[in-house]
Design an enzyme around this catalytic site. Structure first.
Site, short mmCIF file in Angstrom:
data_model
loop_
_atom_site.label_atom_id
_atom_site.label_comp_id
_atom_site.label_asym_id
_atom_site.label_seq_id
_atom_site.Cartn_x
_atom_site.Cartn_y
_atom_site.Cartn_z
N LYS A 104 40.94 -78.02 23.85
CA LYS A 104 41.15 -76.60 24.08
C LYS A 104 42.66 -76.35 24.15
CE LYS A 104 40.27 -72.82 27.27
NZ LYS A 104 39.52 -72.34 28.42
N LYS A 143 38.59 -75.51 20.22
CA LYS A 143 38.80 -74.10 20.50
C LYS A 143 40.29 -73.78 20.53
CE LYS A 143 38.13 -70.96 24.24
NZ LYS A 143 38.19 -70.90 25.64
C1 PBG Z 1 38.08 -69.84 30.65
C2 PBG Z 1 37.90 -69.54 29.21
C3 PBG Z 1 38.74 -68.85 28.32
C4 PBG Z 1 38.06 -68.74 27.12
C5 PBG Z 1 36.84 -69.39 27.29
N1 PBG Z 1 36.76 -69.90 28.58
C6 PBG Z 1 40.04 -68.22 28.54
C7 PBG Z 1 41.24 -68.99 28.85
O1 PBG Z 1 41.25 -70.22 28.79
O2 PBG Z 1 42.20 -68.34 29.22
C8 PBG Z 1 38.54 -68.02 25.89
C9 PBG Z 1 37.47 -67.49 24.99
C10 PBG Z 1 37.91 -66.46 24.01
O3 PBG Z 1 39.10 -66.13 23.86
O4 PBG Z 1 37.00 -65.92 23.35
N2 PBG Z 1 38.99 -70.81 30.98
#
Ligand code: PBG
Length: 328
Positions: free
Chosen positions: A198, A251
């Site tokens: 991520k 992601k």
């Molecule tokens: C929570 C989380 C996030 C997303 C999914 N889980 C946001 C972040 O890390 O700030 C992002 C999903 C999206 O942008 O569609 N940590």
């Protein structure tokens, strides 16, 4: 590759009719591969539109049930649930409350729609007053003390009936902590889909508006990955697999297809790609201006994720895609 070359070999021969093109099609997109993210907050008949993300709403549990039932009827096999609590604090207690918003909603969904897979996002950011994904002391995000809260959150989701647990916090060691907590409490069969690679991405902007989870100070670069790093992504994935991840996620998706491909090739595990909020918003905005064809661009983007090696596609467009695929 030893091709005879033109004029013996003519690539256009296999493109001459729709049926022939379908026959030699290498990558297919189908509704069984889709996961729909949904955002729940307390209330009744609440359907709050969010400016930054057309078509995405904050929904009360009764509305989540309606939305999930529609998705399920369209053939979408799974939803990914995010919670927005009424109150935030410094220990994210709403995240692991037995009767928290996610826990309540999971129980409702599993009772009313038992065949729909309910995946829960495990993170603390929506529940923390400072908006970070772990405990904070002296301006720093603490790793090890956060693991206990994450494990407790995951366990509370499993107890409520969640089918899959999806940790998105990016603390080191959280998959092991969660696996251990689940196993100790007889949830040995509950799989973990880890947000393994991520990245700290500007593509999450609209999500933070929907989930009300933007950090109040600093950013997430001390825990989410640097966009420049691909080898490190493979190490992150290797670690999560070693700690017990069953499905791995990359992601964002579209700007990180090289990572999807390397992860799939290297490990061969079920791999998910998350087409995040910014990706969705860009398509929606350009389409609203008449600059691109929403349906064609959405399908082409998802197909590219499949071609790169993704088995599972997490997308806000899941219901539209399900309808489009039906008509074809
Ligand atoms: C929570 C989380 C996030 C997303 C999914 N889980 C946001 C972040 O890390 O700030 C992002 C999903 C999206 O942008 O569609 N940590």
């Amino acid at each position: 590759m030893n091709l005879p070359g033109f004029p013996v070999y003519r690539p256009r021969r296999l493109r001459s009719s729709p049926a022939l093109r379908q026959l030699v099609c290498e990558t297919r997109l189908s509704v069984e591969q889709l996961v729909l993210p949904l955002f729940v907050r307390s209330g009744k008949k609440l359907r709050r539109a969010i400016d930054a993300m057309p078509g995405v709403f904050q929904l009360s549990p009764d509305e989540i049930l309606r939305e999930a039932a529609t998705a399920h009827a369209l053939g979408v096999p799974a939803i990914l649930l995010f919670g927005i609590p009424d109150k935030k604090n410094a220990r994210a207690s709403g995240a692991y409350a037995k009767n928290g918003i996610v826990q309540q909603t999971v129980r409702l969904l599993k009772k009313e729609l038992p065949a729909l897979l309910v995946i829960t996002d495990v993170c603390l950011c929506e529940y923390m007053e400072h908006g970070h994904c772990g405990l904070v002391a002296h301006g720093k995000i603490l790793n090890d003390p956060s693991l206990k809260l994450l494990a407790q959150t995951a366990l509370s989701h499993a107890e409520a009936g969640a089918d899959l647990i999806a940790p998105s916090d990016m603390m080191d060691g959280r998959v092991r902590a969660i696996r251990t907590a689940l196993d100790k409490n007889h949830f040995t069969d509950t799989p973990i889909m880890s947000y393994a690679a991520k990245f700290a991405s500007a593509f999450y902007g609209p999500f933070r508006e929907v989930a009300e989870s933007a950090p109040k100070f600093g950013d997430r670069r001390s825990y989410q990955m640097d966009a420049a790093n691909a080898n490190e992504a493979l190490r992150e994935v290797a670690l999560d697999i070693a700690e017990g991840a069953d499905i791995i996620m990359v992601k964002p998706a579209l700007a990180y297809l090289d990572i999807v491909q390397r992860v799939k090739t290297e490990f061969g595990l079920p791999t998910a790609a998350y087409a995040v909020s910014g990706e969705h918003a860009m398509i929606k905005a350009a389409a609203a201006n008449g600059w691109i064809d929403e349906r064609a661009v959405t399908l082409e983007s998802l197909l590219a994720m499949r071609r790169a090696g993704a088995d599972i596609l997490i997308t806000y467009a899941a219901m539209d895609v399900a309808r489009w695929l039906k008509k074809d």
